[in-house]
Scaffold this active site. Sequence first.
Site, PDB file in Angstrom:
ATOM      1  N   SER A  20       0.813  -1.220   0.000  1.00 59.17           N
ATOM      2  CA  SER A  20       0.000   0.000   0.000  1.00 59.17           C
ATOM      3  C   SER A  20       0.840   1.260   0.000  1.00 59.17           C
ATOM      4  CB  SER A  20      -0.939   0.002   1.213  1.00 59.17           C
ATOM      5  OG  SER A  20      -0.206   0.098   2.415  1.00 59.17           O
ATOM      6  N   LYS A  76      -6.270   4.901   8.228  1.00 60.00           N
ATOM      7  CA  LYS A  76      -5.096   5.642   7.749  1.00 60.00           C
ATOM      8  C   LYS A  76      -5.372   7.139   7.688  1.00 60.00           C
ATOM      9  CE  LYS A  76      -3.223   1.835   4.964  1.00 60.00           C
ATOM     10  NZ  LYS A  76      -2.997   1.317   3.596  1.00 60.00           N
TER      11      LYS A  76
END
Length: 799
Positions: free
Chosen positions: A645, A688
């Site tokens: 990611s 996040k």
Amino acid sequence: MAEPVKLTEEQVYHFCPLEKLDFDTTATLEDLELPFGQERMLRALEFGASMQASGFNLFVLGPAGAGKHELVKQFLDNHAAGEKVPSDWCHVFNFQQSDKPVAIELSPGEGQSFKSDMNDLADELKTAIPATFESEEYQARIQELQEEVTRRQQKALAAIQEEANANNIAMLATSVGFTFAPMRDGEAVEPEEYQKFTDDEKEQVESKVLELQKKLQSAIQQVPRLRKEVRERIHELNEEMVQLSLGGPIGELREKWRHVPAVVAHLDAVREDVVEHAEAFQDTESGAPVRLLNRYRVNLLVDNAETRGAPVIYEDLPSHQHLTGQIEHRAHQGNLYTDFTLISAGSLHRANGGYLILDARRILTQPLAWDSLKRILFSSEIRIESLERLYGLATTVSLKPEPIPLSVKVVLIGDRTLYYLLSHYDPDFLDLFKVEADFEDDLDRNDESYLLYARLIATMARAAGVKALDRAAVARLIEHASRLASDQKKLTAHDRVLKDLLSEADHWASEAGSERIEVCHVQQAIDEREYRSSRIRERSLEQIRRGVMMIATEGEKAGQVNGLSVLQIGATRFGQPTRITATARPGKGQVVDIEREAKLGGRIHSKGVMILSRFLASQYAPMGELSLSASLAFEQSYGGVDGDSASVAETCVLLSAITGIPLKQSLAVTGSMNQHGEVQAVGGVNEKIEGFFDVCKQAGGVSGQGALLPASNVEHLMLNEDVREAVREGRFSIYPITRIEEAIELLTGMEAGEPDAEGKFPENTFNRLVAERLAEFSDVSKKKEENGDASNNEDNDSD
């Protein structure tokens, strides 16, 4: 350069429309019998439960906390309600082989009746038989037999006495028996007078005495035979009397149970055993009747008198003994003993003819329980044996009960990992568990599902005994279910979290004195749960605030970018920004992954770095060799790093290091990338973004910061109120991106630039700077190679 797209508040959070919830409180909603959205799993359960062929047992697989046990139990209870009630089973004494109790099958409910009948019979025998032996008729017949023996003995002795008297010989009784002596005038002759007899007289007397002694000896030898004959006749008498006592009770039982041949055979065996041991009933002092009577009782192993439909049994501790039953022992005077009445049933016995639910992980952790279950399912019969005897660890004599035929549907419940491991490594598993019932993790969220999910919440609330929820509270729970599913178009199927949340909201409603659960109570329960698990997250934020962990949220810097990561510790999951740095210089096309070199990077992360390096080569040096030596590092990361990611962030920071163009530190980046520069979806986007937002918030307030995420992740956003407020007010921006060029433009403020037909990038674009810088690297590398070749030639010439 086109204006970047920013997400609106409606795009980062999917609100539940209250008009779709047509009720005031959940008290007016009907219960949901079976959860919606689990059609595949329910069809598998229906098929597996109805399929009669061998081996079609079920494995229900799904994530923990999804309510698999409750749903499976509820489904099987409903399914089994219309099925036939299975038989009762009992153990009785085996009169032929006492160590092998006999198993008898009876119709449902007959087990109790049979046990009661045999207990009544034993109690009756305990009093009736001794009473028979004490009766006047029995005593008279015994006396008659004894008198007859006495008469026969006396008659034999009288004949010898008469013969002796006829020959003037007296038969005298002494302390040691009988003796003979000559007699004259009706009296025995003294020894002195006997000496005066002539030799002929003496010879005649001695000859007759010898003859009489032989006859006497013969008569005495007949006494043991007479006594034996008397004992036999007494035994026959005892049998006759017992038969008369048993005739009524056993005859009635034989008539009552004539429809069960095994019971009739057992009653006949009981009658023969009682007759055979009739004398033992006279020995009341030694307790012999009690020991005998226990042999005539019944051990009711399985009682289905109260069962309605097929049984559904859940075994929470599936050990070998709990599954197959066990033979218990009692201590008596320092010794252990057992008998057939101490045989106890296992869960397989109780579930016979129905369904047995087991937790896969628990049975696999119990010693040898898994092997025992497979052996029983293959043989279709239950043998009650201890593990010690089964595996030859003990050789003591014990019982070997007759095996009981088994017809059961076993339902294993476990997670997917266990199912796939068993399928791969256990060759017997797929032969025994042929039906896979896969539990859905998430449910579809659409207009039709709102009311169904509300009914599901109402059902949970009633089952948990909590207050009813108003419409707004249900809407907030539905929104939270989407957050738990990390998807605007899905709702979590993990009802354990929802049940806990309902209980906590009910607590806060009670604390507030409210008669129902409102949206504020649901929100308070969510906030309190997050606060209780936030210690590690707050310590992490503190480290960033104090500068121990270096994260910049404003300004610009080359070769440095804020990546986004998710940390999970137990059930706690939160986002945290990570500084990613890069260096670049001329080299041979090598991108060094420092995390991998330090053995901190996982395989997926290493794959992402390899894809990144191939993207650079194909984008900027399609026809030549990439002259680059670069390094990537996650700064102040001392644990493992895995996942791809961060590959978009790594690409951007590496290109920044090559060109020297600074990147905006007010933006954080997450996203995966393929070799063609396309940005791919990643996980944990809510955590996040919220993690970076919290860092910005404590660093002096949120003003102009933002985050970049893959456009395919937009529908996964369900951000909290603080982030939504900042988005609404324009203080925090979220940018969806589909290609790496979009990330470059947002982070640098420069146009990325598209190559023309010849592969050249436009002037004053970021990609043009990258290409030119790499060309400079290539020139430097070539000069080094030429200088190296020249120096080698000079060395050769000097030689």
